[in-house]
Design an enzyme around this catalytic site. Structure first.
Site, PDB file in Angstrom:
ATOM      1  N   PRO A   1       0.806  -1.219   0.000  1.00 40.38           N
ATOM      2  CA  PRO A   1       0.000   0.000   0.000  1.00 40.38           C
ATOM      3  C   PRO A   1       0.840   1.269   0.000  1.00 40.38           C
ATOM      4  O   PRO A   1       1.717   1.425   0.845  1.00 40.38           O
ATOM      5  CB  PRO A   1      -0.784  -0.121   1.311  1.00 40.38           C
TER       6      PRO A   1
ATOM      7  N   ASP B   1      -1.842   2.824   2.704  1.00 34.88           N
ATOM      8  CA  ASP B   1      -1.160   2.867   3.980  1.00 34.88           C
ATOM      9  C   ASP B   1      -1.447   4.242   4.566  1.00 34.88           C
ATOM     10  O   ASP B   1      -1.179   5.254   3.920  1.00 34.88           O
ATOM     11  CB  ASP B   1       0.343   2.694   3.748  1.00 34.88           C
TER      12      ASP B   1
ATOM     13  N   TRP C   1       4.599  -0.134  10.156  1.00 33.34           N
ATOM     14  CA  TRP C   1       5.054  -1.262   9.338  1.00 33.34           C
ATOM     15  C   TRP C   1       4.346  -2.552   9.732  1.00 33.34           C
ATOM     16  O   TRP C   1       4.242  -3.482   8.946  1.00 33.34           O
ATOM     17  CB  TRP C   1       6.567  -1.447   9.450  1.00 33.34           C
TER      18      TRP C   1
ATOM     19  N   GLN D   1      12.351  -1.959   0.298  1.00 35.48           N
ATOM     20  CA  GLN D   1      11.360  -2.692   1.088  1.00 35.48           C
ATOM     21  C   GLN D   1      11.888  -4.011   1.638  1.00 35.48           C
ATOM     22  O   GLN D   1      11.193  -4.702   2.372  1.00 35.48           O
ATOM     23  CB  GLN D   1      10.095  -2.948   0.254  1.00 35.48           C
TER      24      GLN D   1
ATOM     25  N   TRP E   1       8.701  -3.532   4.009  1.00 31.14           N
ATOM     26  CA  TRP E   1       7.479  -4.330   3.893  1.00 31.14           C
ATOM     27  C   TRP E   1       7.753  -5.816   3.692  1.00 31.14           C
ATOM     28  O   TRP E   1       7.060  -6.666   4.239  1.00 31.14           O
ATOM     29  CB  TRP E   1       6.638  -3.771   2.750  1.00 31.14           C
TER      30      TRP E   1
ATOM     31  N   LYS F   1      20.038   9.709  -7.636  1.00 31.24           N
ATOM     32  CA  LYS F   1      18.724   9.263  -7.197  1.00 31.24           C
ATOM     33  C   LYS F   1      17.730  10.427  -7.267  1.00 31.24           C
ATOM     34  O   LYS F   1      18.047  11.544  -6.904  1.00 31.24           O
ATOM     35  CB  LYS F   1      18.819   8.732  -5.765  1.00 31.24           C
TER      36      LYS F   1
ATOM     37  N   LYS G   1      12.677  14.831  -4.361  1.00 27.67           N
ATOM     38  CA  LYS G   1      12.080  16.157  -4.345  1.00 27.67           C
ATOM     39  C   LYS G   1      13.119  17.200  -3.948  1.00 27.67           C
ATOM     40  O   LYS G   1      13.217  18.251  -4.551  1.00 27.67           O
ATOM     41  CB  LYS G   1      10.912  16.174  -3.351  1.00 27.67           C
TER      42      LYS G   1
END
Ligand SMILES: [Zn+2]
Ligand SMILES: [Zn+2]
Length: 1010
Positions: free
Chosen positions: A58, A97, A539, A574, A578, A611, A614
């Site tokens: 999510p 999430d 998490w 992740q 996750w 990478k 923002k």
């Protein structure tokens, strides 16, 4: 439209240039059309078939989708569309999430507040309401981007981690863990974020390491000696000077060698006695002399003077030398400074040796009033003051900078501190073997993660610090009795109502602050139980998705049918996020793997390899790409750029390149077919010609297609998406467009009914239809568009995405033919090289080419000699035995090129009059074709050609007039200088000759008359 009227073209004609972005918008509308609902139907069609279970990781919709999210979404989509077309029933439930620190921090920023005290002042109820509102702030943008990129997932009924039902499932799972005795409260040194004022779990910490420069200080601790003699110092090393304020002990290794050295400090002006490990003498920068040598054990129990007299010390002894096996000699001095409030190992060793404890730092990471000179200063900022203080006291031996890897808060970026704190843990350490065993049942892509990055992490697993001293999250469902101290874990809403002292309303929001009001009755003493104020690690929420998304066990059917997942995929970060939390929760509750295949994806980098983020301002605007190049170009770029686990460099520029290279070539092939098929009113239903009756070129492209299909399926099954897509790209560009269509186009130009023409049409039609299906999961829009025009009536399915994935027809694979063609194309390449070496352009016909090779190869090439002749523009091809190689090599007129170890190509470079004439004519043809292009004439428009030139050229034109007309679609070619208004003319210099050429369009097939 397809009414079978013989006078109507069977297909809709196309524009030569595609506007992919607009075409995609039309397809989106088609998929969404009333009654069509293509996505839902594609899923529903497979109901009852074998399942392929997917769990959506999510995202959080409190920020805009980033190119990285788009990458994971298209990879998911590719696999799920593919599996659906392969016949599996693939449900796709979206998820959001919604809890946790990321959300709280955003709201804090909006409110302009900075710590927990201010949140409490603002009001937890109001704060949490803002959190809840904020998590869907960008839902629309997420839904739009998801749809626009073509990710088919059910966004109408997603799972949402803040829903009461979801929380109830999470509570149930925690109760299971509690019942097993695996949920406990501990006082431990844990990673702690001083800004967020909460502990973090080790897997969160693992995500936030950065290389930073910190002070590196060598500190002299003065030993207390019985006799008043010369001062003697123990030299210790630390990169966190602020922890020195909490120093309780110094540790040395009992068995390693230490020395007492007489060191000439201050440029030899003074001498001091310093103790450190013998193998660490390098750290001394001054001249020294060794006075004594002994084992660490002999230092044990010695007392030393405190560096700073500030902090209070509670319970137990302090400031003495202890021995410990964990002391290493890889860096530092072999003397380790121990501060139990700030280090896990320190804490344990002090507890074991019954030493004291000192904590002069508050929850915000600032010194308390126990240390007046530093009060209120953030510990990391205090380092420089502490170094100054040590300098003044003469206890600083030397100071340096040290580059090392240090953990930062994965959410707010603050440097983490290690703090002794009370929190709730899941005893994952005790489940280590179970974790390893469940991991054993999982296929990792790439495979090395299984025992590498992930396996190592499991080997060294620590207990899961689950509680967060925060506000917006799933409340920890533990109540503690204020009377007898007993704890109780509530596993459902019903249970909560049963045990509550006062009635609980039916629609109670399970979040703070409401849940905090619910007081339970203690079973043991009848007293009041109050909830532990903490919420849990978000998490854990997402790790519960496999069962909580179905509200298991309160509703159990869906979960039973959808566990474990066959496939999940997210980015590599992740692995410890996750991917781990799923495994941890599932192992703790079911002792089973939650997923069987996991694909870890690389990150998105900008054009320079940095990478994308923002803060760096290098994030590419995805919407601009959707509007300009479209989703297919973006998808195809992601799939072909590299292995899914590699990082991807990304910019609008590379997408444009990809579109030119691949999508335009695909479109041109389709456009070519549709253009001629509409003119000829070709209807595939009218024709039936078995493949074996068709010519070698047709059989070859069909064989290649079936081989390709086999390879593509093999590759996708191994998640080698880049291999599959690159093979398709190679097929489209090289085999289909640049070889098959280019070499076959004359067959489509024939006007009258013709068997060979029918073969060509059928073959190209079949290849395009299969290719559409093969490509549908990769580029779902353009394939749907093509399918709608050329195949829908044939298949009678309303979308390419309702079709079955092609399966290879082994009977159509002709390995020998593919080998022969490959051999021929290698010879063509070699022949072209020979020409360019000799400086003879390809339009100049030559007498012959001789290929000297083995008998086996001669047999293979023999059937395809015509192609070789044509491609190399020679009048004759000779195939000779290797034994004759030297003979040809000796002859002057041949240009020689080695093709492979037993194949050599000899090109006869001699020119005679007739060859020169033919070359001239070909040059003329090329000029005329160029002029057609200048006029932007349709492919099929007829022209009239006029010329003026000398006798020699005229002779050549006359001899080849038929050929010229055929090649340029001219109805006539005549000597004339007529300059009508409709005439386009130009003077050319061809070699030494001047030629005047004029063309006029005499007819044009209208391509859009219907
Ligand atoms: Zn933080
Ligand atoms: Zn009690």
């Amino acid at each position: 439209m397809f009414d079978g009227d013989r006078n109507m073209p069977y297909f809709r004609s196309e524009t030569q240039k595609a506007n992919f972005a607009r075409l995609e918008e039309e397809i989106l509308a088609l998929w969404d059309r009333d009654g069509e609902k293509t996505f839902e139907r594609s899923v529903a069609r497979r109901e009852g078939s074998d399942k392929f279970v997917f769990v959506e990781g999510p995202p959080t919709a409190n920020g805009l989708p980033h190119p990285g999210h788009i990458l994971t979404r298209v990879v998911k989509d590719l696999v799920l569309r593919y599996k659906t077309m392969r016949g599996f029933y693939v449900k796709r439930k979206a998820g959001w999430d919604t809890h946790g620190l990321p959300v709280e921090i955003e709201v804090e920023k909006e409110l302009g507040i900075n710590n927990k005290g201010e949140i409490e002042k603002y009001g937890v109820e109001k704060f949490n309401r803002r959190c809840k509102d904020s998590v869907f702030r960008y839902e629309k943008e997420w839904v739009n981007a998801t749809k626009r990129v073509g990710f088919w997932i059910d966004m109408d009924s997603p799972y949402i981690t803040f829903d009461n039902e979801y929380i109830e499932s999470v509570w149930w799972s925690l109760k299971e863990i509690w019942k097993k005795g695996l949920l406990y409260k501990g006082h431990k040194v844990v990673p702690y974020c001083p800004r967020c004022e909460t502990t973090l779990s080790s897997h969160e910490v693992a995500q936030g390491y950065q290389d930073v420069e910190d002070p590196s200080v060598y500190v002299k601790f003065k030993l207390k000696q019985e006799k008043e003699s010369e001062p003697l110092y123990l030299l210790a090393w630390t990169t966190t000077p602020w922890t020195l304020l909490g120093n309780i002990a110094l540790a040395v290794h009992p068995l390693h060698a230490y020395v007492k050295a007489r060191v000439k400090v201050k440029d030899g002006a003074k001498e001091e006695n310093i103790i450190l490990a013998e193998s660490r003498l390098d750290v001394l920068e001054d001249e020294y002399e060794i006075l004594e040598r002994f084992n660490g054990k002999e230092l044990e129990g010695m007392k030393y003077e405190r560096l700073f007299e500030y902090a209070k010390i509670e319970g137990g002894e302090s400031h003495k030398v202890i021995t410990a096996e964990f002391v290493t000699l890889e860096e530092g001095t072999g003397v380790v400074h121990i501060a139990p409030a700030f280090g896990e190992v320190d804490y344990e060793v002090c507890r074991e040796k019954k030493l004291g404890f000192s904590q002069p730092v508050n929850n915000e990471g600032r010194f308390t009033n126990e240390v007046p000179p530093l009060e209120g200063i953030f510990v990391k900022d205090a380092d420089k003051h502490i170094i100054e203080m040590m300098e003044q006291r003469g206890v600083l031996y030397k100071e340096d900078r040290h580059l090392h890897s240090y953990p930062f808060c994965w959410r707010c970026g603050s440097p983490l501190l290690y703090y002794a704190r009370e929190s709730w843990f899941i005893a994952m350490k005790s489940l280590r073997d179970n974790l390893l065993a469940t991991n054993e049942k999982i296929n990792w892509y790439p495979a090395h993660l299984k025992y590498g990055r992930f396996g190592n992490f499991l080997e060294n697993i620590e207990d899961w610090a689950l509680s967060r001293e925060r506000f917006w999250g799933t409340p920890l469902n533990i109540w503690i009795c204020t009377g007898c101290g007993k704890d109780y874990c509530v596993g459902s809403i019903e249970e909560l109502k049963d045990r509550a002292k006062n009635p609980v309303s039916g629609d109670l929001d399970l979040h703070r602050p409401y849940i905090d009001e619910v007081v339970l009755k203690c079973d043991a003493c009848g007293g009041e139980m109050r909830r532990v104020k903490d919420v849990i690690d978000c998490w854990y929420d997402s790790g519960s998705a496999p069962f909580a998304q179905w509200h298991y066990p309160f509703a159990d059917e869906e979960f039973k049918q959808n566990f474990p997942a066959d496939f999940i995929t997210e980015a590599i970060d992740q692995t410890r996020g996750w991917f781990y939390s799923l495994l941890a929760v599932s192992t703790a509750i079911f002792d089973a793997p939650p997923y069987l295949n996991v694909l870890s994806l690389g990150h998105i980098l900008d054009e320079k390899g940095v990478k994308m983020s923002k803060s760096k301002g290098n994030v590419v605007d995805i919407n601009a790409i959707f509007d300009n190049e479209g989703a297919d170009a973006l998808r195809w770029y992601f799939f072909t750029a590299g292995s899914p686990s590699d990082d991807v460099r990304f910019s609008e520029h590379v997408i444009i390149e990809k579109q030119k290279k691949f999508l335009n070539t695909l479109w041109n092939s389709y456009f070519f077919f549709v253009t001629y098929a509409t003119i000829d009113k070709f209807n595939p239903k009218d024709k039936e010609i078995a493949v074996e009756q068709r010519n070698a070129m047709d059989r070859w492209i069909i064989s290649r297609l079936n081989t390709l299909t086999k390879e593509v399926i093999d590759s996708i099954e191994r998640f080698e998406i880049h291999v599959a897509s690159r093979k398709i790209e190679d097929f489209v560009i090289n085999d289909l467009s640049n070889w098959y269509i280019r070499r076959s186009r004359r067959r489509f130009w024939i006007v009258e009914e013709n068997f060979d023409k029918d073969c060509a049409y059928l073959t190209l039609f079949e290849v395009l239809v299969s290719l559409c299906k093969l490509l549908a999961p990769f580029v779902p829009f353009v394939t749907e568009h093509i399918y709608q025009n050329i195949a829908r009536a044939e298949d009678e399915l309303e979308s390419v995405h309702l079709c079955d994935y092609p399966s290879p027809d082994e009977s159509l694979i002709e390995v020998e033919l593919e080998d022969s063609m490959e051999l021929v194309s290698g010879l063509v390449e070699a022949g072209r090289r020979a020409r360019s070496d000799a400086g003879i352009k390809i339009r100049q016909p030559l007498k012959e080419v001789v290929v000297v090779c083995s008998e086996g190869k001669r047999e293979k090439v023999a059937s395809l000699v015509g192609i070789l002749k044509d491609e190399l523009n020679v009048r004759d091809v000779k195939l000779e035995d290797v034994s004759l190689k030297n003979e040809f090599a000796a002859a002057d007129e041949y240009k020689q090129v080695e093709v492979d170890e037993d194949t050599t190509l000899f090109l006869d470079t001699c020119l005679d009059k007739s060859l020169i004439e033919e070359g001239l004519v070909r040059d003329l043809v090329r000029r005329i074709q160029g002029m057609r292009k200048d006029l932007d004439l349709e492919y099929t428009a007829k022209i009239r050609v006029m010329y003026e030139c000398d006798e020699e050229v005229k002779e050549a034109i006359n001899r080849f007039s038929e050929y010229i007309c055929e090649e340029t679609l001219a109805e006539s070619i005549e000597e004339s200088s007529a300059k009508g208004e409709q005439v386009y003319d130009k003077k050319w210099k061809i070699g030494e000759k001047e030629v005047y050429l004029a063309i006029e369009c005499v007819s044009s097939h209208s391509l859009s008359s219907h």
